[in-house]
Design a protein around this motif. Structure first.
Motif, mmCIF file in Angstrom:
data_model
loop_
_atom_site.group_PDB
_atom_site.id
_atom_site.type_symbol
_atom_site.label_atom_id
_atom_site.label_comp_id
_atom_site.label_asym_id
_atom_site.label_seq_id
_atom_site.Cartn_x
_atom_site.Cartn_y
_atom_site.Cartn_z
ATOM 1 N N UNK A 12 18.502 29.384 40.182
ATOM 2 C CA UNK A 12 17.523 28.891 39.204
ATOM 3 C C UNK A 12 16.628 30.036 38.721
ATOM 4 N N UNK A 13 15.945 29.773 37.612
ATOM 5 C CA UNK A 13 15.031 30.773 37.043
ATOM 6 C C UNK A 13 13.660 30.160 36.805
ATOM 7 N N UNK A 14 12.607 30.961 36.922
ATOM 8 C CA UNK A 14 11.272 30.419 36.682
ATOM 9 C C UNK A 14 11.070 30.077 35.213
ATOM 10 N N UNK A 15 10.371 28.973 34.946
ATOM 11 C CA UNK A 15 10.020 28.732 33.542
ATOM 12 C C UNK A 15 8.511 28.739 33.359
ATOM 13 N N UNK A 16 7.814 29.286 34.350
ATOM 14 C CA UNK A 16 6.376 29.536 34.197
ATOM 15 C C UNK A 16 6.120 30.973 34.648
ATOM 16 N N UNK A 17 4.855 31.320 34.810
ATOM 17 C CA UNK A 17 4.527 32.737 35.026
ATOM 18 C C UNK A 17 4.671 33.130 36.503
ATOM 19 N N UNK A 18 5.286 34.292 36.739
ATOM 20 C CA UNK A 18 5.428 34.800 38.105
ATOM 21 C C UNK A 18 4.540 36.031 38.301
ATOM 22 N N UNK A 19 4.150 36.263 39.539
ATOM 23 C CA UNK A 19 3.387 37.464 39.880
ATOM 24 C C UNK A 19 4.172 38.708 39.436
ATOM 25 N N UNK A 20 3.536 39.587 38.747
ATOM 26 C CA UNK A 20 4.160 40.815 38.205
ATOM 27 C C UNK A 20 5.287 40.525 37.208
ATOM 28 N N UNK A 21 5.416 39.270 36.768
ATOM 29 C CA UNK A 21 6.517 38.939 35.852
ATOM 30 C C UNK A 21 7.872 39.160 36.493
ATOM 31 N N UNK A 22 7.962 38.891 37.804
ATOM 32 C CA UNK A 22 9.235 39.116 38.497
ATOM 33 C C UNK A 22 10.272 38.081 38.056
ATOM 34 N N UNK A 23 11.407 38.579 37.617
ATOM 35 C CA UNK A 23 12.548 37.732 37.253
ATOM 36 C C UNK A 23 13.755 38.349 37.954
ATOM 37 N N UNK A 24 14.549 37.518 38.619
ATOM 38 C CA UNK A 24 15.688 38.084 39.351
ATOM 39 C C UNK A 24 16.789 38.573 38.408
ATOM 40 N N UNK A 25 17.398 39.677 38.825
ATOM 41 C CA UNK A 25 18.438 40.304 38.018
ATOM 42 C C UNK A 25 19.780 40.265 38.762
ATOM 43 N N UNK A 26 19.706 40.504 40.074
ATOM 44 C CA UNK A 26 20.912 40.473 40.912
ATOM 45 C C UNK A 26 20.540 39.907 42.278
ATOM 46 N N UNK A 27 21.545 39.497 43.040
ATOM 47 C CA UNK A 27 21.325 39.282 44.482
ATOM 48 C C UNK A 27 22.392 40.108 45.201
ATOM 49 N N UNK A 28 22.142 40.425 46.466
ATOM 50 C CA UNK A 28 23.091 41.242 47.223
ATOM 51 C C UNK A 28 23.101 42.671 46.709
ATOM 52 N N UNK A 29 24.003 43.485 47.291
ATOM 53 C CA UNK A 29 24.076 44.872 46.839
ATOM 54 C C UNK A 29 25.521 45.338 46.854
ATOM 55 N N UNK A 30 26.123 45.433 48.035
ATOM 56 C CA UNK A 30 27.523 45.838 48.111
ATOM 57 C C UNK A 30 27.730 47.164 48.809
ATOM 58 N N UNK A 31 26.622 47.922 49.055
ATOM 59 C CA UNK A 31 26.822 49.223 49.695
ATOM 60 C C UNK A 31 26.884 49.103 51.219
ATOM 61 N N UNK A 32 26.559 47.961 51.734
ATOM 62 C CA UNK A 32 26.773 47.594 53.127
ATOM 63 C C UNK A 32 26.027 48.443 54.176
ATOM 64 N N UNK A 33 24.825 48.888 53.887
ATOM 65 C CA UNK A 33 24.058 49.617 54.898
ATOM 66 C C UNK A 33 23.799 48.670 56.084
ATOM 67 N N UNK A 34 23.952 49.215 57.280
ATOM 68 C CA UNK A 34 23.938 48.349 58.463
ATOM 69 C C UNK A 34 22.581 47.706 58.743
ATOM 70 N N UNK A 35 21.498 48.348 58.272
ATOM 71 C CA UNK A 35 20.159 47.865 58.619
ATOM 72 C C UNK A 35 19.617 46.896 57.573
ATOM 73 N N UNK A 36 20.401 46.590 56.557
ATOM 74 C CA UNK A 36 19.835 45.940 55.368
ATOM 75 C C UNK A 36 19.991 44.425 55.378
ATOM 76 N N UNK A 37 18.912 43.710 55.045
ATOM 77 C CA UNK A 37 18.954 42.248 54.955
ATOM 78 C C UNK A 37 19.491 41.777 53.591
#
Ligand code: B12
Ligand code: SF4
Length: 587
Positions: A218-243
């Motif tokens: 889902x996406x926000x349809x009101x105002x977010x702190x710092x105007x944060x809008x998600x662009x991606x989830x996950x990463x793919x580089x698989x660093x062992x320490x990363x959440x």
């Protein structure tokens, strides 16, 4: 003071700690509040005297809230009436919590300050438990606990910092019934709210599934702190320490991103920031090209539309990786041309931009030791071999700096199994940056095993007193280099010298132990590094011989050559353009 709300309160009340909700002063204020202990709050008050001035909607709800809160709100709106839900600032809770309230849901990023790059600084200054943000988070929980209606409602906590409550087992102390790990869009999250509203018992901890499909986010349809809008989830580089890497690699649809950008502007936001682990994977997820060869056209198109949205006055980058700068320097140049005019960040002593503007994404450097990098993040530099990690960092930083990108780069100190040689390799890399006149804000943090990661059970350094002289030297050298741009005034270096030595005499020497002393003297500049090296008190570092971009490109596997862009130059000698290969096959 609690006074019963005239309408009996809202059934579902959403909130977040004040220090995680404010946005008027830019990213830096929140990062500082995560790292400074509460006794240093005066520093923040002096720098940002108006940081507590928040904005409300007409009904008293919050004008802006962190993106996480907004998505919980959107998720619930699929099931409940808008009038049953409110998102409010902590001080306004008494206006909305009443006899009708069944759930108070808290979203939190970092409630107890036990994460990496936060705990370490408060512990250097003497209180490992109470960063400013943690103080305000605890205050929020205490306020909820003290509500006269507390027995009528359940407290559900979620967000990227929820795990801190699980790991420290502070449910009772904070009066939390349930911590949700995962996204609010999940059907399991809705089921939990249903149970809470029915007054049923909740499990202490619930892990909910992450949507696998980009349409399910889902996406926000009101105002977010710092105007944060998600662009991606996950990463793919698989660093062992990363959440975040544990989440599926998804790049979100452009139309939805743009709708959320416009919604932010409509509700009074002037700034936008796209939340991501690596902005460069956007447009290249699940395509025929490996995600680590950025999709230049798609990225430029997305950012063009964002900064050109009427009402967007400021744009801030969040996270990225460094190898793409080596892979596609022209992409960096094109993004700089687009993004610099709307960047609120100014580095007068570093930037060559006419208005001294700069871009400062967060990038993980983590270690300069190839041995360590192989163990904890063997794909961090792909398409380049991890053997070339120092070269990738130096070449990437060169490209970035040339285009007025001065990233904040995190380093992990005290990785499990880290030897003195590993730390020396990292110090060598840091000295090499200095020697080459490269600049990044270097943010060393002490290894923190994060839940669910492949390093969850590993143990590193737990207190600053355990740091070795070399680890202290690395930390202090990073901070000394960070202060370079601030030391151009005649009084700057003197203030640091006197301030840091004074602080050491007053408090730090007892807290951090003897290994801290010489590195601190180096940091303060009270004794020159040359003198300390001659005295054998600090490691002198050795020059690094690394690969330049041409050599790095030449080191790629031939099957990757097809993804290179010839307009960047440095093509491998044996490279034959794709069209030519096709023509040859046809012949
Ligand atoms: C933008 C961002 C920031 C910004 C703005 C934060 C803000 N207040 O809006 C800034 C730069 C200020 C920031 C600062 C910090 N950040 Co930050 N940040 C991010 C980033 C890139 C995006 C966060 C975001 O808004 N995502 C989008 C929203 C929608 O996701 P979300 O909040 O997770 O919400 C979802 C779920 O968690 C859930 N949910 C959320 N709340 C709730 C509540 C309930 C009740 C339920 C059921 C579910 C639920 O549903 C949502 C989706 O539907 C993330 C990385 C990431 N991709 O998440 C890092 C990240 C969250 N940050 C991180 C860190 C370490 C920090 C700092 C400590 C760094 C530092 N040393 O300064 C500080 C702490 C700040 C503080 N106040 O204490 C880590 C978190 C580590 C942790 N907590 O264990 C992350 C994961 C980055 C990383 N790669 O490691 N950050
Ligand atoms: S590059 Fe960053 S986000 Fe990606 S896996 Fe590594 S640490 Fe995580």
């Amino acid at each position: 003071m609690f006074k019963e709300p005239s309408d009996g309160g809202r059934m579902i009340v959403l909130t977040a700690p004040l220090t995680e909700a404010i946005d008027h002063a830019g990213y830096f204020i929140q990062m500082a509040m995560a790292s400074l202990p509460i006794w240093m709050e005066g520093v923040i008050n002096r720098k940002y005297p108006k940081w507590r001035d928040i904005e409300h909607n007409e009904d008293g709800s919050a004008r802006y809230m962190p993106a996480g809160v907004r998505l919980v709100e959107k998720s619930l709106q699929r099931e409940y009436r808008n009038d049953d839900i409110v998102a409010c600032f902590p001080d306004d809770l008494p206006k909305f919590i009443g006899p009708r309230t069944r759930v108070v849901a808290v979203s939190t990023h970092n409630p107890l300050g036990v994460t990496f790059a936060a705990g370490v600084y408060t512990s250097i200054f003497g209180s490992s438990k109470m960063p400013i943000n943690s103080h305000y988070s605890r205050q929020l929980f205490a306020q909820i606990k003290a509500s006269p209606y507390r027995n009528n409602f359940k407290v559900i906590v979620g967000g990227s910092g929820g795990w801190q409550i699980i790991q420290t087992d502070t449910y009772e102390e904070l009066s939390v019934d349930c911590v949700v790990e995962g996204r609010s869009e999940s059907a399991d999250t809705l089921e939990l709210f249903r149970k809470a509203i029915m007054g049923e018992e909740l499990p202490r901890r619930v892990e909910v599934k992450h949507p696998l499909d980009r349409e399910a986010i889902l996406f926000p349809d009101t105002r977010t702190t710092f105007g944060v809008v998600e662009m991606t989830t996950g990463c793919g580089r698989r660093c062992k320490f990363c959440v975040p890497d544990l989440n599926p690699q998804i790049d979100l649809p452009k139309e939805k991103i743009m709708e959320a950008v416009r919604a932010n502007v409509r509700h009074g936001n002037k700034q936008i920031s796209l939340a991501t682990e690596d902005m460069f994977i956007w447009g290249q997820v699940h395509t025929d090209t490996p995600f680590y060869f950025p999709n230049r056209e798609a990225l430029v198109d997305l950012y063009t539309d964002i900064v050109n949205t009427p009402g967007v006055e400021q744009h801030v980058l969040s996270h990225c990786t460094i190898a793409p700068a080596v892979v596609d320097p022209l992409l960096i140049k094109q993004l700089s041309d687009l993004l610099l005019p709307k960047s609120p960040i100014h580095f007068p002593y570093l930037s060559s931009h006419p208005q001294k503007k700069a871009l400062a994404p967060l990038i993980g450097l983590e270690t300069g030791s190839v041995r360590m990098a192989k163990q904890i993040m063997s794909s961090k530099g792909v398409p380049f071999s991890i053997e070339d990690w120092p070269s990738v960092v130096l070449e990437g930083l060169r490209v970035l700096n040339e285009n007025n990108w001065f990233p904040a780069m995190t380093l992990i100190v005290g990785n499990p199994g880290e030897t003195d040689e590993d730390v020396m390799d990292t110090i060598d890399l840091v000295y090499e940056m200095e020697r080459r006149g490269l600049f990044a804000f270097l943010i060393p943090s002490i290894f923190t095993p994060l839940h669910d990661t492949r390093m969850e059970k590993e143990k590193g350094v737990t207190q600053t007193r355990q740091l070795t002289p070399l680890q202290w030297q690395l930390m202090m050298k990073c901070w000394k280099m960070n202060l370079r741009p601030g030391q151009y005034s005649w009084w700057g270096p003197m203030a640091w010298r006197v301030g840091s030595v004074g602080m050491w005499l007053y408090k730090l020497r007892a807290l951090n132990g003897p290994n801290f002393t010489w590195p601190l003297l180096m940091f303060s500049g009270a004794l020159s590094e040359k003198t300390l090296q001659r005295m054998g008190k600090i490691y002198p570092g050795k020059p690094l011989k690394t690969k330049n971009r041409r050599e790095l490109i030449a080191s790629l596997r031939p099957k990757d050559w097809q993804y290179l862009r010839a307009d960047n130059g440095d093509m491998p000698m044996d490279y034959i353009p794709r069209a030519a290969t096709h023509a040859m096959t046809a012949v």
